[in-house]
Design a protein around this motif. Structure first.
Motif, mmCIF file in Angstrom:
data_model
loop_
_atom_site.group_PDB
_atom_site.id
_atom_site.type_symbol
_atom_site.label_atom_id
_atom_site.label_comp_id
_atom_site.label_asym_id
_atom_site.label_seq_id
_atom_site.Cartn_x
_atom_site.Cartn_y
_atom_site.Cartn_z
ATOM 1 N N SER A 145 0.843 -1.191 0.000
ATOM 2 C CA SER A 145 0.000 0.000 0.000
ATOM 3 C C SER A 145 0.881 1.246 0.000
ATOM 4 C CB SER A 145 -0.907 0.015 1.242
ATOM 5 O OG SER A 145 -1.733 -1.126 1.273
ATOM 6 N N GLY A 146 0.403 2.315 -0.635
ATOM 7 C CA GLY A 146 1.192 3.542 -0.664
ATOM 8 C C GLY A 146 0.567 4.600 -1.540
ATOM 9 N N THR A 147 1.377 5.585 -1.929
ATOM 10 C CA THR A 147 0.929 6.709 -2.747
ATOM 11 C C THR A 147 1.667 6.715 -4.079
ATOM 12 O OG1 THR A 147 0.525 8.028 -0.757
ATOM 13 C CG2 THR A 147 0.661 9.213 -2.844
ATOM 14 N N VAL A 148 0.911 6.845 -5.154
ATOM 15 C CA VAL A 148 1.507 6.880 -6.488
ATOM 16 C C VAL A 148 2.241 8.207 -6.668
ATOM 17 C CG1 VAL A 148 1.068 6.812 -8.965
ATOM 18 C CG2 VAL A 148 -0.300 5.393 -7.416
ATOM 19 N N VAL A 149 3.545 8.141 -6.912
ATOM 20 C CA VAL A 149 4.345 9.356 -7.104
ATOM 21 C C VAL A 149 4.715 9.562 -8.565
ATOM 22 C CG1 VAL A 149 5.264 9.370 -4.760
ATOM 23 C CG2 VAL A 149 6.455 8.074 -6.544
ATOM 24 N N ARG A 150 4.473 8.521 -9.382
ATOM 25 C CA ARG A 150 4.766 8.650 -10.816
ATOM 26 C C ARG A 150 3.908 7.654 -11.589
ATOM 27 N NH1 ARG A 150 10.763 7.876 -13.627
ATOM 28 N NH2 ARG A 150 10.256 8.756 -15.669
ATOM 29 N N VAL A 161 4.933 2.944 -13.310
ATOM 30 C CA VAL A 161 4.266 3.405 -12.089
ATOM 31 C C VAL A 161 5.262 3.280 -10.947
ATOM 32 C CG1 VAL A 161 2.423 2.958 -10.419
ATOM 33 C CG2 VAL A 161 1.951 2.759 -12.866
ATOM 34 N N GLU A 162 5.342 4.320 -10.133
ATOM 35 C CA GLU A 162 6.182 4.274 -8.945
ATOM 36 C C GLU A 162 5.319 4.625 -7.738
ATOM 37 O OE1 GLU A 162 9.574 6.785 -9.442
ATOM 38 O OE2 GLU A 162 10.253 5.771 -11.276
ATOM 39 N N ILE A 163 5.457 3.835 -6.670
ATOM 40 C CA ILE A 163 4.647 4.017 -5.466
ATOM 41 C C ILE A 163 5.567 4.211 -4.271
ATOM 42 C CG2 ILE A 163 2.870 3.005 -3.983
ATOM 43 C CD1 ILE A 163 1.938 1.367 -6.338
#
Length: 275
Positions: A145-150, A161-163
């Motif tokens: 789980s996390g936040t999409v930064v790219r 996609v980078e999380i």
């Protein structure tokens, strides 16, 4: 007359017996203790009756607590155990590994399999590559789980996609055919990020997903962190860094010997020219 005398005699004997009993030291304290026990028993019985008649749950009709936080703050939910890193796809038995992480302690053959050939050069693989056994596309899911930064298309790597996660951990997903998330999205472990596709950088892998996991920007062997809690990644990264330093130190003597040999050859050639 005789009956009166007998009664008088019995009363006197009873008084004498009572007096003789009371003269004993243990009798009066025992009477006090017995009386106290009776009083305490009565108090406990009354309390139990009150609790049974009107139990207090502290909840209203909707099940919400009626008590206020003594610190004047909202209560925080109990956090679950740290997530464990999962593979970026489902149905592991349907997947093949088509690219390995370049490990400095691996055998020469294993290291050769962990090289990516692009533009007439070989590059060490900083992650792992997975493909479906039938060569088909498949859903790529969030390993944590996390936040999409790219979330964008790269001409060389395909859609990526980078999380971002806790403890400076970032997971990378390359070679996607399309993406289902945008920068700033919050994703849960197992959410679909996109579908696997092809890219220019690693054509030989075909339809695949390239997965990397980095801690403080340092690439870690994904095979060492799968099914490990996220809070253990930092220690794994430090251990890998130490292993790489040891490998470099082991290679340095051989390099020094080669440099010395080259220097001797040059000296010999120079001597021959001047002779």
């Amino acid at each position: 007359m005789r009956e009166d005398n007998n009664r008088s005699s019995n009363n006197e004997e009873t008084k004498i017996n009572i007096r003789s009993i009371l003269r004993k030291r243990w009798v009066i304290p025992a009477l006090y203790l017995a009386a106290a026990a009776l009083v305490l028993s009565a108090v406990f019985m009354l309390q139990n009756n009150e609790d049974t008649a009107a139990p207090e749950t502290g909840m209203d009709a909707d099940g919400v607590s009626q008590y206020e936080n003594p610190y004047g703050e909202d209560a925080l939910p109990v956090t679950s155990m740290s997530e464990r890193v999962q593979m970026p796809f489902e149905n592991e038995h349907e997947m093949n590994i088509v690219g390995y992480f370049y490990d400095v302690h691996a055998t020469a053959e294993e290291q050769q399999e962990a090289l990516v050939y692009y533009n007439n050069e070989y590059y060490p693989n900083k992650g792992m590559d997975f493909a479906h056994v039938d060569g088909e596309s498949f859903d790529v899911i969030a390993a944590l789980s996390g936040t999409v930064v790219r979330a964008e298309k790269d001409e060389l790597l395909g859609y990526i996609v980078e999380i971002s996660h806790e403890d400076d951990v970032v997971t990378h997903y390359h070679s996607l055919e399309k993406v289902e998330v945008e920068q700033g999205d919050t994703v849960e472990q197992g959410d679909v990020l996109g579908t696997a596709g092809r890219n220019v950088y690693n054509k030989d892998a075909g339809i695949h997903v390239h997965f990397e996991i980095r801690q403080d920007q340092v690439a870690i062997n994904p095979n060492n962190v799968f099914d490990q809690p996220i809070d253990a990644i930092e220690d794994i990264a430090k251990e890998q860094e130490e292993d790489e330093k040891e490998a470099e130190e082991e290679q340095d003597p051989a390099k020094d010997d080669q440099d010395e040999s080259d220097s001797n050859d040059e000296s010999a050639e120079s001597h021959e020219l001047h002779s």
